[in-house]
Design an enzyme around this catalytic site. Structure first.
Site: not given
Length: 212
Positions: A109, A143, A141, A66, A107
């Site tokens: 993505r 990440r 995205d 998460h 934070e």
């Protein structure tokens, strides 16, 4: 008494870039967990893992990776479904025989809190979440999941059942050496406010979502 984390010394030596900083008991309304703090080499390489049961056994643990969302997780924003996903994940892991909730400071993505707020401002002007990130010069995205994979390996969870709607997350974890044996849907009830946001995730980012 907080159970000790049984880490393989060979794995510790091989992967010294990830360090276990601390561990403690963490009773929650979803069950009793042990919380572990991990740190890597980079300035943003920090994470906590809430662990329940034997995660390095024969049965693959239920895992949620998460990304931090201050506006959703803490301030209960309805612009996204982050807090609802977090609560659903804790509930499911709390009911499972073994599981991990890995919470990472990625934070927006991966674009950071201030840039996420800038993206919100663009969305207020009519853009969707993907268009806003790209207007700011970021990927939809941004990440990275290698650090997440390193922590899971350190915990001994190299084979997992992943709570996620994001095929990209599965692919990146597997590229980093984690075997995802099952994808478990992580879709709480959809609010009217977050419906358009989720539709964008489904249509533009390939998230597997139903009931939108």
């Amino acid at each position: 008494m907080t159970p000790k984390l049984n880490l393989d010394k060979r794995r510790l030596k091989k992967d010294s870039s990830v360090k276990l900083i601390a561990q403690a008991a963490l009773p929650t309304r979803y069950g009793r967990f042990t919380i572990y703090g991990f740190k890597g080499r980079g300035p943003l390489d920090e994470a906590v893992a809430l662990v329940r049961g034997k995660v390095n056994g024969k049965t693959a643990p239920l895992v949620r990776v998460h990304s931090q969302c201050l506006t959703g997780d803490v301030l209960a924003s309805l612009r996204c479904d982050c807090r609802a996903q977090l609560e659903l994940s804790l509930k499911k892991i709390g009911q499972a025989r073994a599981g991990i909730l890995l919470y990472l400071p990625q934070e927006g993505r991966g674009i950071g809190l201030m840039n996420k707020l800038r993206a919100y401002q663009l969305q207020d002007g009519g853009m969707d979440t993907v268009e806003a990130n790209e207007r700011l010069g970021f990927a939809a995205d941004a990440r990275d999941y290698d650090f997440s994979a390193q922590i899971l390996k350190k915990l001994g969870a190299t084979k997992i059942r992943l709570l996620s709607n994001n095929p990209g997350k599965i692919r990146k974890l597997e590229e980093s050496g984690i075997r995802v044996v099952q994808r478990v849907a992580c879709q709480p009830r959809v609010s009217k406010t977050s419906r358009a946001y989720l539709q964008t995730k489904k249509s533009k980012m390939g998230h597997i979502l139903k009931r939108i």
